[in-house]
Design an enzyme around this catalytic site. Structure first.
Site, short mmCIF file in Angstrom:
data_model
loop_
_atom_site.label_atom_id
_atom_site.label_comp_id
_atom_site.label_asym_id
_atom_site.label_seq_id
_atom_site.Cartn_x
_atom_site.Cartn_y
_atom_site.Cartn_z
N LYS A 263 0.81 -1.13 -0.05
CA LYS A 263 0.03 0.01 -0.06
C LYS A 263 0.83 1.37 -0.09
O LYS A 263 0.73 2.14 -0.63
CB LYS A 263 -0.94 0.14 1.18
CG LYS A 263 -1.56 1.35 1.32
CD LYS A 263 -2.59 1.37 2.73
CE LYS A 263 -1.75 1.79 3.92
NZ LYS A 263 -1.51 3.22 4.04
N ASN A 264 1.99 1.30 0.89
CA ASN A 264 2.51 2.43 0.93
C ASN A 264 3.50 2.77 -0.26
O ASN A 264 4.16 3.82 -0.35
CB ASN A 264 3.42 2.58 2.25
CG ASN A 264 2.73 2.79 3.39
OD1 ASN A 264 1.55 2.78 3.35
ND2 ASN A 264 3.21 2.54 4.81
N CYS B 17 -4.33 8.67 9.99
CA CYS B 17 -4.44 7.90 11.21
C CYS B 17 -4.09 8.68 12.48
O CYS B 17 -3.24 9.60 12.28
CB CYS B 17 -3.27 6.72 11.19
SG CYS B 17 -3.89 5.14 10.34
N ARG C 298 1.92 14.39 13.71
CA ARG C 298 2.07 14.28 12.29
C ARG C 298 1.96 15.54 11.58
O ARG C 298 1.02 15.72 10.52
CB ARG C 298 1.53 13.14 11.69
CG ARG C 298 1.53 11.81 12.26
CD ARG C 298 0.65 10.67 11.62
NE ARG C 298 1.51 10.21 10.45
CZ ARG C 298 0.98 9.12 9.58
NH1 ARG C 298 -0.34 8.78 9.92
NH2 ARG C 298 1.74 8.58 8.69
N ASP D 95 5.54 0.59 11.95
CA ASP D 95 4.19 0.10 11.28
C ASP D 95 4.24 -1.34 11.76
O ASP D 95 2.95 -2.04 11.50
CB ASP D 95 4.23 0.10 10.02
CG ASP D 95 3.84 1.66 9.64
OD1 ASP D 95 3.49 2.26 10.30
OD2 ASP D 95 3.66 1.75 8.06
N ARG E 221 -8.64 -0.21 5.21
CA ARG E 221 -7.62 0.71 4.55
C ARG E 221 -6.41 0.06 4.29
O ARG E 221 -5.54 0.56 3.15
CB ARG E 221 -7.40 1.98 5.42
CG ARG E 221 -8.57 2.65 5.91
CD ARG E 221 -7.99 4.10 6.67
NE ARG E 221 -6.84 4.35 5.84
CZ ARG E 221 -6.10 4.88 6.69
NH1 ARG E 221 -6.09 5.23 8.05
NH2 ARG E 221 -4.73 5.49 6.30
C1 UD1 Z 1 4.70 6.83 6.37
C2 UD1 Z 1 3.96 5.86 6.13
C3 UD1 Z 1 3.43 5.28 7.58
C4 UD1 Z 1 4.93 5.11 8.53
C5 UD1 Z 1 5.72 6.30 8.48
C6 UD1 Z 1 6.97 6.02 9.29
C7 UD1 Z 1 2.85 5.83 4.03
C8 UD1 Z 1 1.47 5.97 3.38
N1 UD1 Z 1 2.87 6.06 5.55
O1 UD1 Z 1 4.09 7.96 6.99
O2 UD1 Z 1 2.95 4.12 7.61
O3 UD1 Z 1 4.45 4.64 9.83
O4 UD1 Z 1 6.04 6.58 7.08
O5 UD1 Z 1 7.81 4.90 8.41
O6 UD1 Z 1 3.69 5.50 3.52
N2 UD1 Z 1 7.24 14.75 10.69
C9 UD1 Z 1 7.54 16.02 11.07
N3 UD1 Z 1 7.06 16.91 9.96
C10 UD1 Z 1 6.96 16.49 8.55
C11 UD1 Z 1 6.88 15.09 8.35
C12 UD1 Z 1 7.12 14.31 9.19
O7 UD1 Z 1 7.68 16.44 12.08
O8 UD1 Z 1 6.92 17.47 7.97
C13 UD1 Z 1 7.89 13.58 11.62
C14 UD1 Z 1 6.62 12.79 11.92
O9 UD1 Z 1 5.57 13.30 12.96
C15 UD1 Z 1 7.25 11.44 12.54
C16 UD1 Z 1 8.40 11.40 11.68
O10 UD1 Z 1 8.68 12.80 10.97
O11 UD1 Z 1 7.49 11.73 13.73
C17 UD1 Z 1 8.38 10.41 10.39
O12 UD1 Z 1 7.25 10.58 9.94
P1 UD1 Z 1 7.24 10.36 7.89
O13 UD1 Z 1 8.33 9.58 7.85
O14 UD1 Z 1 6.89 11.50 7.21
O15 UD1 Z 1 5.99 9.55 8.14
P2 UD1 Z 1 4.78 9.44 6.97
O16 UD1 Z 1 5.34 9.79 5.62
O17 UD1 Z 1 3.65 10.48 7.33
#
Ligand code: UD1
Length: 431
Positions: free
Chosen positions: A22-23, A126, A131, A316, A408
Site C-alpha cells: 500500500k505504502n 491515522c 504528524r 508500522d 484501509r
Molecule cells: C509513512 C508511512 C507510515 C509510516 C511512516 C514511518 C505511508 C502512506 N505512510 O508515513 O505508514 O508509519 O512513514 O515509517 O507511506 N514529521 C514531521 N514533519 C513533517 C513530516 C514528518 O515532524 O513534515 C515527523 C513525523 O511526525 C514523524 C516522523 O517525522 O515523527 C516520520 O514521519 P514520516 O516518515 O514523514 O511519516 P509518513 O510519511 O507520514
C-alpha cells in the site's frame, strides 16, 4: 459497519499470498500526475485507500482504468491500474478527500512541479500523534515554491517552475522524501536530498520515476541526487510486495504457532523485523517462493524492540509485535521513536488480559500464559491488526469493531487467515 469475529486458539498452517505494498502504491499512483502519458502500475492492492486515492486523482483530471480478471489469475492477485493525467483540470485537493487519507497530501509536489501551483488541504489520516507537514513544506520552499496557509489549505505556487536545490531533512521523513523527489524530478537543475528516507517504498518510487525518464541517483541511501528533466513519459511498473503485511502475518504465525509460507515476500525488505521474530522463538527461512515462518512447541521469548527508520524495526509493526510479546515467557520493552502517542492499542490489548504499562515512549509488556477473547475496538490501521493477532491466540471468541481501519491497509485479511485454518468471519453490524 462491519465487525470481525474470531475464535482463537487455532494454529496457522498454509500459504498466504502477499499483496503489493500500500505504502508504495500510493506515491506511485500520485506520480502519474507528473506526466501527460499513461503510467501503468501492476500488483496494486485492492484497498480502500487505493480507491480513495483514485477518486482524489480523478478530481484533478486523471483518467484511470483497471484491467479485468485474466484467465489463470490467482484468486488474490493484485490489480493493474492505468493512470493518465493528460490534462490536469484542477489543482485543488479538497478537505473532504485529503482529510480521509494523509498520503493524498503528497499530490502537492507533482502538482506544483507540473502546473506551477496547487491548493491542498492540510491532511488527516491515522490518529498516531501530531504528524505535521512542516518538512514537506520546507522542501517545496527550498525548490522555489512560495507557500501560504489559508483556511486550512496550503497554497503553493511557482509560476516560473521549480529550481533544483539542496534539501536537508532534520529528521528522516518518508512523506517528505516522496514529496521532494516528485517535485525535484521536474525542477530546473540539480537537487540533493540529505538525510533522505531509505525505506523500500522510496526506492520503488525512484525506480518508477527513472522508468518514466527521471534522472535520480542514490535512492535507498540517505543522499539522493536528482538532475531535473523538462518532462516525463509513461511507464509500466510493478509495485513491490508489502513488507508490513509480510511482517504482520509472520508475527501472527509466531503467535499462534504452526507453519506458514508467505508467498512472494522478500526478506531484505524487513530483515530487522524477521530477526526479532526469530529471537522471539519462531523459525524464519527464505526460499524462492517467499518466506516460511514456523513455530512448533517452543514458547515465545521476550525481546526488547525499538522502532527506527529503515533498515531498523518499522513503527508500522510495533503494535503487532507488542501483541506477540503479551504471551512471551517474561518481560519485554517496546520503544517507539518515530511517532509519539502510537500506543492506542495498549488499552485494547489489555482487554484480552495482557499486562502492559506505559513509561514515556516505551511500553513494558509482562507476558501472560493465556489471553482471553474480548470485544475490542480498532483505532488505527496497524493497531487494529494487532488486535486480530491477539484474538487469534486468545481463548474463546473476540469481536473486533470498527474494522474499516483494517480495510484501509489489509487486502482480504479474513480470507488469507481463514485459508490457514483460523476461525475468522466478517459480520455486518446493524445500524
Ligand atoms: C509513512 C508511512 C507510515 C509510516 C511512516 C514511518 C505511508 C502512506 N505512510 O508515513 O505508514 O508509519 O512513514 O515509517 O507511506 N514529521 C514531521 N514533519 C513533517 C513530516 C514528518 O515532524 O513534515 C515527523 C513525523 O511526525 C514523524 C516522523 O517525522 O515523527 C516520520 O514521519 P514520516 O516518515 O514523514 O511519516 P509518513 O510519511 O507520514
Amino acid at each position: 459497519m462491519d465487525r470481525i469475529r474470531i475464535v482463537g486458539g487455532k494454529e496457522l498452517h498454509g500459504t498466504i499470498p502477499i499483496s503489493g505494498a500500500k505504502n508504495a502504491a500510493l506515491p506511485l499512483m500520485i506520480a502519474a500526475l507528473l506526466t501527460p502519458e499513461t503510467l501503468t502500475l501492476e500488483n496494486v492492492p485492492r484497498l480502500v485507500d487505493v480507491r480513495l486515492l483514485m477518486r482524489i486523482l480523478s478530481n484533478h483530471g486523471v483518467d484511470y482504468a483497471i484491467d479485468g480478471k485474466r484467465p489463470g489469475d490467482a484468486p488474490i492477485a493484485g490489480q493493474t491500474l492505468h493512470l493518465s493525467a493528460k490534462n490536469i483540470v484542477d489543482t485543488t485537493a479538497p478537505y473532504e478527500l485529503v482529510s480521509r487519507m494523509r498520503a493524498s497530501f503528497w499530490v502537492l509536489g507533482p502538482l506544483v512541479a507540473r502546473m506551477g501551483q496547487a491548493k491542498v488541504s492540510l491532511p488527516g489520516g491515522c490518529a498516531i500523534g501530531t504528524r505535521p507537514v512542516d518538512f514537506l513544506l520546507m522542501a517545496m520552499e527550498k525548490l522555489g515554491a512560495s507557500i501560504d496557509i489559508e483556511g486550512g489549505y496550503v497554497l503553493a505556487s511557482a509560476p516560473k517552475g521549480l529550481r533544483g536545490a539542496e534539501i536537508n531533512f532534520p529528521k528522516v521523513t518518508v512523506g517528505g522524501t516522496h514529496t521532494a523527489l516528485m517535485a525535484a524530478v521536474l525542477a530546473k537543475g540539480h537537487s540533493l536530498i540529505r538525510n533522505a528516507a531509505r525505506e523500500p517504498e522510496v526506492t520503488d518510487l525512484a525506480n518508477c520515476l527513472i522508468a518514466m525518464g527521471a534522472k535520480i541517483k542514490g535512492a535507498g541511501t540517505s543522499e539522493i541526487e536528482i538532475e531535473g528533466v523538462s518532462g516525463l513519459g509513461g511507464a509500466r511498473y510493478e509495485v513491490l510486495p508489502d513488507r508490513i503485511e509480510t511482517g504482520t502475518f509472520a508475527i501472527a504465525a509466531a503467535m499462534t504457532g504452526g507453519d506458514v509460507m508467505l508467498e512472494r515476500a522478500r526478506p531484505e525488505l524487513l530483515q530487522s523485523a524477521l530477526d526479532m521474530i526469530e529471537k522471539a522463538g519462531a523459525r524464519v527461512t527464505s526460499t524462492n517462493e517467499g518466506i516460511r515462518v514456523t513455530r512448533n512447541g517452543s514458547g515465545i521469548s521476550p525481546v526488547d524492540v525499538e522502532t527506527a527508520p529503515f533498515p531498523g524495526f518499522p513503527t508500522d509493526l510495533q503494535a503487532q509485535f507488542m501483541a506477540l510479546m503479551t504471551r512471551a515467557r517474561g518481560t519485554s520493552r517496546m520503544t517507539e521513536t518515530i511517532f509519539e502517542n502510537r500506543f492506542m492499542h495498549v488499552a485494547e490489548l489489555s482487554r484480552f488480559g495482557a499486562h502492559i504499562r506505559l513509561e514515556d515512549d516505551s511500553a513494558i509488556i509482562e507476558g501472560v500464559e493465556r489471553l482471553k477473547g474480548a470485544p475490542v475496538m480498532a483505532t488505527d490501521l496497524r493497531a487494529s491488526v494487532s488486535l486480530v493477532i491477539a484474538a487469534l491466540a486468545a481463548e474463546g471468541e473476540s469481536m473486533i469493531h470498527r474494522v474499516y481501519h483494517l480495510d484501509r491497509g489489509f487486502e482480504q485479511l479474513e480470507q488469507k487467515l481463514g485459508a490457514c485454518g483460523a476461525i475468522v468471519e466478517r459480520v455486518s453490524e446493524p445500524g
